[in-house]
Design a protein around this motif. Structure first.
Motif, PDB file in Angstrom:
ATOM      1  N   SER A  29      41.575  37.946  37.595  1.00 51.98           N
ATOM      2  CA  SER A  29      41.000  39.297  37.505  1.00 51.98           C
ATOM      3  C   SER A  29      41.501  39.991  36.254  1.00 51.98           C
ATOM      4  O   SER A  29      40.755  40.707  35.585  1.00 51.98           O
ATOM      5  CB  SER A  29      41.332  40.110  38.754  1.00 51.98           C
ATOM      6  N   LEU A  30      42.769  39.745  35.926  1.00 55.36           N
ATOM      7  CA  LEU A  30      43.309  40.349  34.708  1.00 55.36           C
ATOM      8  C   LEU A  30      42.523  39.905  33.492  1.00 55.36           C
ATOM      9  O   LEU A  30      42.160  40.684  32.603  1.00 55.36           O
ATOM     10  CB  LEU A  30      44.788  39.958  34.569  1.00 55.36           C
ATOM     11  N   LYS A  31      42.208  38.601  33.490  1.00 52.84           N
ATOM     12  CA  LYS A  31      41.462  38.077  32.364  1.00 52.84           C
ATOM     13  C   LYS A  31      40.121  38.778  32.221  1.00 52.84           C
ATOM     14  O   LYS A  31      39.705  39.150  31.130  1.00 52.84           O
ATOM     15  CB  LYS A  31      41.252  36.562  32.599  1.00 52.84           C
ATOM     16  N   TYR A  32      39.470  39.018  33.351  1.00 50.66           N
ATOM     17  CA  TYR A  32      38.140  39.611  33.269  1.00 50.66           C
ATOM     18  C   TYR A  32      38.189  41.094  32.959  1.00 50.66           C
ATOM     19  O   TYR A  32      37.304  41.645  32.328  1.00 50.66           O
ATOM     20  CB  TYR A  32      37.355  39.369  34.564  1.00 50.66           C
ATOM     21  N   ILE A  33      39.264  41.743  33.429  1.00 53.39           N
ATOM     22  CA  ILE A  33      39.376  43.165  33.119  1.00 53.39           C
ATOM     23  C   ILE A  33      39.484  43.366  31.622  1.00 53.39           C
ATOM     24  O   ILE A  33      38.993  44.347  31.067  1.00 53.39           O
ATOM     25  CB  ILE A  33      40.586  43.789  33.838  1.00 53.39           C
ATOM     26  N   ARG A  88      32.666  40.965  40.002  1.00 54.54           N
ATOM     27  CA  ARG A  88      33.564  39.821  40.092  1.00 54.54           C
ATOM     28  C   ARG A  88      35.002  40.290  40.197  1.00 54.54           C
ATOM     29  O   ARG A  88      35.788  39.796  41.009  1.00 54.54           O
ATOM     30  CB  ARG A  88      33.343  38.947  38.853  1.00 54.54           C
ATOM     31  N   ILE A  89      35.291  41.297  39.342  1.00 55.21           N
ATOM     32  CA  ILE A  89      36.668  41.797  39.346  1.00 55.21           C
ATOM     33  C   ILE A  89      37.034  42.345  40.719  1.00 55.21           C
ATOM     34  O   ILE A  89      38.101  42.052  41.273  1.00 55.21           O
ATOM     35  CB  ILE A  89      36.817  42.902  38.285  1.00 55.21           C
ATOM     36  N   TYR A  90      36.130  43.137  41.290  1.00 56.89           N
ATOM     37  CA  TYR A  90      36.447  43.737  42.576  1.00 56.89           C
ATOM     38  C   TYR A  90      36.613  42.704  43.657  1.00 56.89           C
ATOM     39  O   TYR A  90      37.496  42.786  44.506  1.00 56.89           O
ATOM     40  CB  TYR A  90      35.352  44.735  42.971  1.00 56.89           C
ATOM     41  N   ARG A  91      35.722  41.724  43.630  1.00 55.49           N
ATOM     42  CA  ARG A  91      35.847  40.710  44.671  1.00 55.49           C
ATOM     43  C   ARG A  91      37.146  39.940  44.546  1.00 55.49           C
ATOM     44  O   ARG A  91      37.814  39.644  45.531  1.00 55.49           O
ATOM     45  CB  ARG A  91      34.659  39.745  44.607  1.00 55.49           C
TER      46      ARG A  91
END
Lengths: 540, 432
Positions: A95-99, A73-76
């Motif tokens: 993406s920051l949130k998921y990282i 998900r992050i990469y996408r």
């Protein structure tokens, strides 16, 4: 601003960017070369730092955030952020949130810097000390796992060592260090005993190689895993059948667990197919990729593969690859009529329309839909580099199938059908004819395409003439060569090799060595030659 | 002096006795040192040998003169050699072919050097040399298909003075045998004769045959690569492209390995690349490529061939267009082939139509070119006659091959070998 290019950059021998993927030689029917870049619409190849304008489509970020989990998900999201200016802020923030749920500190830093550069305001619940905290956590956990592993090793229990390696590998993966992750997983191979261990090891290596984009590794381990699954199945079958016959009362618990095992194996097999498919796609073997994807069951895909691929993306891949490489009958049988694929197609009506319109030869609407869908597809990191090639290939296929039933076709109607102008179409046709895909000739004055008629008789005579010339030439060369060998003449470098022992002093052919020519072989004595193979014999 | 006298008496005796093989042995070194050491008396000795009975002795003396450090008067010597060749007896000369060949080599060498030294009347000496060599070959040849080292000298002189007729008579016959000249036939002469022969054919624009000749140079059996082969390869590439046959890049499989490797390392960027360019490139790419390597081509003195290759490239592109188009406008044609203007395109088209390379007609009113198929129907008599000619040539070559095969299979050595390895003979092996 190339965040998505930098994932996995903290190891040195990664396979680099998407555009530099390993291009091994595929099958001949998949050998697509972009011959004519002067196609109608965009000429870019979706490589490098392109920007996509998705205002015409209704693409939303939720499709990614909802259908995917984990690193994928992050990469996408990062890929979308790189290449779509309108969604950039949203993508970066989410993406920051998921990282923050992982230990991937290097990526975090990159995204953070990017946010600062773009002057995007951070959300209120931002934890600024996350970076140092997680780094410390990471290193602590790493040390702990290391000491654990050393303990296990002194205890010399195979299984615990294997699990220790696995855990260490998982930890590296979580922190984004793919190279070390693969190293650990491969080390655990020595401690694998059962096929199931083997399978777990293979899956782990595949996952890490996948993120590192090491496609050859992925493919080799996929085949290993499939072999392991087969051996597992055979042992299971041989294990369960005697059990079924001997015990009249089968324990229901056993049956259900074995059923569960069988389904989980099937899920594993599907998963392997997805990995293999994406690897083939990245290495430009589109037909193989399509075949792999076709084997993925819908249930598995929608329920179990969130960290890998969503059904919508899968059907997009399937559609493009199969349109570019399958014959019409294959397309019909394997994609349109297959019950498995029908479920996918219902999720994405636009893809379904493209396929159906292609099959019923309404090419203009098909091509229109395809160009409509293009911006969305360009945001998919695995598809984007091949988008151009696939589109060209589909176009060429359309032209070829269009022309198939005709003896002569008007180029203006063709151009209308293909949403281009006659001139551009003419260029395209020239390329196709040159590469031999269409046997036709163009009447440029009246803009008609004629089927090329071959005068067999003329070709036969012409061929006969060339063949006689050639064979005469070869025979003459043969005669000359036998004369040369009979005379014992070889271009030889006498200064290097020592000459033969029986050198008659009369025949010292010492040429000037300062010339670059080399010295011939020395035959026997002067008058008589050995055997009767010489014409000098006639003298005596 | 005494030994010299003895020697002369000895050879006179042998000659009158007709013992030619002994005579030949006597006249070969080291005995002939007598002559070389007493070179100052050689003229008187020569006077004592009337031709044609004493051809061999005369030949040996001439050879000694040639081997001496300085030949006194080259013109006189040339006339001497000329009279010798014209009046000697072939039978005697067959025993000592290498002497005659060496004489010819030295003559050629001197003529070539003088060509550079003198400015006025440079051609005269060359012209002198050619008939001498021509007649020498006539004298020494056992059969029309035999190759001598004199051939390479003759071709060289013909190239230098651009007079090809004498060479062509020898080039037309195919070689099926090589005269060993008692061991003095150097493989260099073989390579050179085919190299120069190829160049001569390229000059008279028979590019097919030139390509064959160059290919023979490259495929000569070799354990080391000769510079001649490398140069021959460069010309081979260019000539093959000009001749317009389908440019496939494969040398025959019997080319020796190290020649292939040397060629790949030395010539591939400048020359082998041309093949790819021909197939896939455009004219501007071609021009660019040629400009980049212009120095190399100039050093190899292939610039003329390069210019012809450019022409061939344009013809090739136009021919490819005939396969894809039925009619095309002149402007479009010029664009696709990347020529400068429609006039230039028209000029090339007219050339090609006249040469029979393509079949087309130009409609000036609307500027269209219409490509026809070949009007050759292969049902006229002349075409069938041509086909028959070609087939006959082929059968002729086949006959020679069969003859060769027969000779080998009847030879002692072959029968011995096959007997040794054959398990079917139950008689005891014949030990030799």
């Amino acid at each position: 601003m190339n965040l998505s290019r930098n994932f996995g950059s903290n190891n040195n021998n990664q396979q680099m960017d998407i555009q530099n993927t390993v291009s091994s030689s595929g099958d001949t029917n998949n050998n697509l070369s972009i011959q004519n870049p002067n196609e109608n619409s965009t000429t870019s190849a979706y490589e490098g730092n392109y920007q996509v304008n998705i205002s015409s489509t209704n693409f939303e970020l939720e499709t990614i955030t909802l259908s995917y989990t984990g690193l994928m998900r992050i990469y996408r999201l990062l890929y979308v952020a790189d290449h779509c200016s309108s969604l950039r802020h949203e993508a970066l923030l989410s993406s920051l949130k998921y990282i923050q749920e992982t230990h991937f500190t290097s990526l975090y830093k990159q995204v953070f810097d990017e946010l600062k550069k773009q002057n995007i305001p951070l959300p209120n619940d931002f934890d600024s000390s996350w970076y140092e905290k997680t780094q410390r956590n990471y290193i602590q956990k790493l040390e702990k796992l290391d000491t654990d592993l050393r303990n296990f090793r002194t205890n010399a229990i195979k299984d615990s060592i294997r699990r220790g390696h696995d855990d260490l590998g998982d930890h590296y993966l979580d922190g984004g260090d793919f190279f070390n992750a693969i190293r650990c997983y491969v080390r655990s191979r020595d401690y694998c005993v059962t096929p199931r261990h083997m399978i777990t090891m293979c899956m782990n290596v595949i996952k890490a190689s996948f993120y590192m984009q090491n496609w050859s590794n992925v493919l080799s381990y996929v085949s290993k895993a499939e072999q392991a699954i087969e051996s597992l199945e055979s042992t299971n079958k041989s294990g369960t059948t005697p059990a079924a016959t001997t015990t009249s009362l089968a324990n229901p618990m056993d049956v259900s667990t074995s059923n569960a095992m069988i389904t989980s194996d099937a899920i594993l097999a599907s998963r392997l197919k997805v990995y293999a498919g994406i690897a083939e796609l990245a290495t430009k073997r589109y037909k193989l990729a399509a075949r792999h994807f076709l084997g993925v069951t819908f249930d598995h895909c929608s329920n179990h593969f969130q960290d890998l691929i969503s059904p919508q993306t899968l059907i997009q891949y399937v559609c493009l690859c199969s349109l570019a490489t399958f014959e019409r009958s294959e397309l019909h049988r394997l994609v349109i009529m297959s019950p498995n694929m029908k479920q996918y197609l219902e999720l994405e009506p636009s893809i379904r329309d493209i396929l159906l319109k292609f099959y019923e030869t309404s090419y203009s609407s098909c091509l229109g839909l395809m160009s409509h869908l293009e911006p969305i597809l360009a945001l998919d990191q695995y598809l984007a580099p091949h988008l151009r090639a696939l589109y060209y290939e589909i176009r060429h296929r359309i032209i070829i199938t269009y022309f198939l039933p005709y003896k002569n076709a008007s180029m203006t109607t063709m151009a209308n059908q293909l949403n281009t102008t006659t001139d551009v179409l003419e260029d395209e046709l020239v390329n196709l004819i040159r590469s031999g895909k269409i046997k036709a000739r163009i009447d440029s004055k009246n803009k008609i395409l004629y089927v090329a008629d071959t005068d067999q008789r003329w070709y036969a005579y012409q061929h006969a003439l060339t063949i006689t010339k050639q064979s005469e030439k070869i025979t003459r060369a043969l005669l000359l060569r036998s004369a040369i060998i009979k005379a014992n003449l070889i271009v030889k470098d006498d200064s290097i090799s020592s000459s033969s022992s029986t050198r008659s002093p009369n025949n010292n052919n010492n040429m000037n060595i300062n010339r670059r020519h080399f010295i011939p072989n020395l035959p026997g004595n002067m008058m008589m030659d050995e055997g009767d193979l010489s014409d000098d014999a006639a003298m005596n | 002096m005494a030994t010299l006298d003895q020697f002369v008496v000895n050879i006179r005796q042998l000659t009158t006795d007709g013992k030619f093989s002994d005579l030949a042995q006597a006249l070969s070194s080291p005995n002939v040192d007598h002559l070389t050491k007493n070179i100052q008396h050689i003229d008187s000795i020569i006077a004592t040998f009337p031709l044609p009975e004493y051809s061999m002795c005369m030949l040996a003396c001439l050879h000694a003169v040639v081997k001496a450090p300085n030949i006194p008067d080259s013109d006189l010597f040339l006339t001497q050699v000329d009279t010798f060749i014209q009046t000697s007896s072939a039978e005697q000369v067959y025993y000592l072919p290498q002497y005659l060949c060496e004489i010819c080599h030295v003559i050629t060498e001197r003529l070539r050097k003088e060509n550079r030294a003198r400015v006025v009347d440079i051609r005269n000496s060359l012209y002198l040399g050619i008939p001498i060599l021509y007649r020498a070959i006539e004298l020494l040849r056992r059969e029309p298909g035999q190759l001598l080292s004199i051939h390479s000298d003759l071709y060289q002189l013909c190239l230098l003075c651009q007079w090809f007729e004498p060479a062509l008579t020898y080039l037309e016959t195919d070689i099926i045998d090589i005269n060993r000249e008692n061991g003095k036939f150097d493989v260099k002469h073989l390579l050179l004769s085919y190299y120069y022969g190829g160049m001569i054919y390229a000059c008279i624009k028979q590019f097919d045959r030139a390509a064959n000749f160059f290919e023979n140079v490259i495929t000569a059996p070799a354990t080391a690569t000769s510079a001649i082969a490398v140069e021959a390869y460069k010309k081979y590439v260019l000539v093959k492209l000009i001749s317009g046959t389908i440019p496939t890049n494969h040398l025959p499989t019997y080319t020796s390995r190290n020649v292939q490797q040397t060629i790949k390392s030395l010539c591939s960027t400048q020359y082998t690349e041309l093949f790819n360019l021909f197939n896939n490139g455009t004219l501007t790419q071609f021009d660019e490529f040629v400009n980049r390597h212009r120095d190399q081509y100039a050093r190899d003195r292939n610039l003329g061939l390069i210019k012809q290759t450019r022409n061939a490239f344009i013809c090739n592109s136009i021919q490819q267009l005939t396969k894809t188009f039925l009619t095309v406008s002149l402007k479009d044609l010029a664009n696709r082939v990347q020529l400068q203007s429609t006039n230039e395109a028209e000029k090339y088209l007219i050339d090609m139509i006249e040469n029979g390379q393509i079949f087309a007609s130009i409609n000036k009113k609307d500027g269209m070119v219409i490509f026809h198929g070949s009007p050759e129907r292969f049902d006229a008599n002349n075409m069938l006659a041509k086909l028959q000619d070609e087939t006959e040539k082929r059968i002729q070559a086949e006959k020679q091959l069969k003859e060769l095969e027969r000779q080998i299979s009847l030879s002692k050595a072959y029968i011995q070998r096959t007997q040794q390895s054959s398990p079917y003979h139950d008689r005891p092996k014949i030990l030799n």
